[in-house]
Design an enzyme around this catalytic site. Structure first.
Site, mmCIF file in Angstrom:
data_model
loop_
_atom_site.group_PDB
_atom_site.id
_atom_site.type_symbol
_atom_site.label_atom_id
_atom_site.label_comp_id
_atom_site.label_asym_id
_atom_site.label_seq_id
_atom_site.Cartn_x
_atom_site.Cartn_y
_atom_site.Cartn_z
ATOM 1 N N HIS A 19 26.154 7.358 5.331
ATOM 2 C CA HIS A 19 25.971 8.432 3.970
ATOM 3 C C HIS A 19 24.070 8.670 4.182
ATOM 4 O O HIS A 19 23.227 8.630 4.441
ATOM 5 C CB HIS A 19 25.973 7.769 3.275
ATOM 6 C CG HIS A 19 25.307 6.319 3.239
ATOM 7 N ND1 HIS A 19 23.533 6.417 2.511
ATOM 8 C CD2 HIS A 19 24.852 5.271 2.950
ATOM 9 C CE1 HIS A 19 22.621 5.418 2.329
ATOM 10 N NE2 HIS A 19 23.524 4.806 2.984
ATOM 11 N N GLU A 95 29.516 -1.827 3.439
ATOM 12 C CA GLU A 95 27.976 -2.467 4.316
ATOM 13 C C GLU A 95 27.419 -3.536 4.128
ATOM 14 O O GLU A 95 27.973 -4.613 3.526
ATOM 15 C CB GLU A 95 26.770 -1.363 3.547
ATOM 16 C CG GLU A 95 25.608 -1.968 3.539
ATOM 17 C CD GLU A 95 25.063 -1.986 4.742
ATOM 18 O OE1 GLU A 95 25.515 -1.997 6.024
ATOM 19 O OE2 GLU A 95 23.754 -1.046 5.322
#
Length: 383
Positions: A19, A95
């Site tokens: 990201h 994550e």
């Protein structure tokens, strides 16, 4: 990791993108599996730029983490494309879960939770953390999560090209499980914001091949940023081969702005390439050897930390050698069993950082192209 009985018609290619820069990145805080962090304006801009460089690639499916910073990145990437695909959130792309550290500043953890931090950096496979469900080993859990993702997704998209937008830790686990790396080597693969990595899963192969890793040249970076501090040794690995004359100009462009302290070449062909690409670096010390145990000597030197830097500064050296030799060095440093899973491309550079702050080397990037080369159309980020 991959079931060889699955009848893949052709290789499956996977593009992995971390990201864009987020608010917690900006503040120097651990994010983990929390969803408080969102993209900054730079994060949006870099994601759109990533979309432009990926625009010529035909992608069959897009998978993201369910967290909003990856969703925003995928949307910004797709905004640069002429066509749109559904963005599919997958829970196994979330994550790593670090509940006790989420929101804490890196500096606080490093200085106040010293024992835990050192275990996290130097023995991630043994690192433990107490969460809502008791004591867990976050890195081991993340690797199981990554393996589960591959088992489910690869048979569904055999022979296609996938885009995965996820997180730094998750992508390291995805790469590690695809390449057969132990989770003890979790911190050996650097992942930068909007860095592009590419895997190829050959037909009936048990492991993938890493075509490139953490290429940030599309963001204008001369080399990947040093995330473990500007100390220690940085090695720029340059493969030499039959078509070295085609590699000279892009390598000169890539290395032009770098401060290079030394260059070591192995073989006469490598020495010629070294001289050619360092024509604009007259102060760089050039060393040459024909020893066949070149890579063993270097690995011994690195393991024994025999190279010392002055004033705590980063020392940057170029290693020019046959691709096979550099592959062996690279695979050994990051804990891989076989170097052929890391094919090095002429005209590109693989960057290894050996920081003074941790025991293991860090592969910052593999087959890095360089922004000048992209702008002049000499090489392509996506081949």
């Amino acid at each position: 990791m991959i079931n060889p009985s699955i009848p893949f018609s052709s290789p499956t290619r996977v593009i992995l993108v971390r990201h864009g820069r987020s608010t917690y990145n900006e503040q120097g805080r651990y994010q983990g599996a929390s969803d408080e962090s969102v993209l900054t304006e730079k994060g949006h801009q870099d994601a759109r730029q990533t979309g432009l460089v990926l625009g010529e690639t035909t992608v069959s499916a897009i998978y993201t983490s369910p967290l909003q910073r990856t969703q925003q990145t995928a949307q910004a990437i797709q905004s640069a494309w002429r066509t749109s695909l559904p963005i599919m959130a997958h829970p196994d792309l979330k994550e790593i879960d670090l509940p006790a550290w989420a929101g804490l500043r890196y500096q606080y953890v490093r200085e106040s939770l010293t024992a835990d931090y050192q275990r996290w950096i130097n023995a991630p496979h043994q690192f433990e953390m107490i969460g809502p469900h008791g004591v867990r080993r976050p890195v081991q859990d993340l690797y199981h999560q990554a393996q589960r993702f591959w088992r489910q997704i690869l048979p569904r998209h055999a022979g296609q090209t996938l885009l995965i937008v996820s997180h730094g830790g998750t992508i390291r686990a995805l790469l590690g499980t695809a390449l057969g790396l132990s989770c003890r080597h979790y911190h050996t693969l650097q992942q930068s914001n909007c860095g592009i990595s590419m895997l190829r899963f050959p037909n009936h192969a048990s492991l993938a091949r890493l075509e490139s890793m953490n290429d940030t040249s599309h963001l204008g970076e001369a080399l990947p940023k040093l995330k473990a501090g500007r100390q220690g040794l940085r090695l720029l690995m340059v493969p030499s081969g039959e078509n070295d004359f085609q590699s000279v100009q892009p390598l000169r462009l890539l290395l032009r702005a770098q401060k290079l302290d030394f260059c070591v070449s192995q073989s006469d062909a490598a020495q010629m390439l070294c001289k050619a690409i360092l024509a604009e670096h007259p102060q760089t010390i050039q060393l040459h050897t024909n020893r066949t145990d070149f890579h063993h000597l270097w690995l011994q030197t690195l393991n024994n930390r025999q190279i010392q830097t002055q004033s705590g500064e980063i020392l940057t050296g170029v290693l020019v050698a046959q691709s096979q030799i550099l592959q062996q060095m690279l695979s050994h440093m990051i804990g891989a069993h076989q170097g052929f899973h890391f094919p090095l491309i002429g005209g590109r550079v693989s960057v290894v950082h050996c920081p003074t702050t941790q025991l293991t080397p860090i592969l910052q990037s593999m087959n890095f192209t360089g922004p000048a080369a992209i702008q002049r159309g000499l090489v392509s980020c996506i081949s």
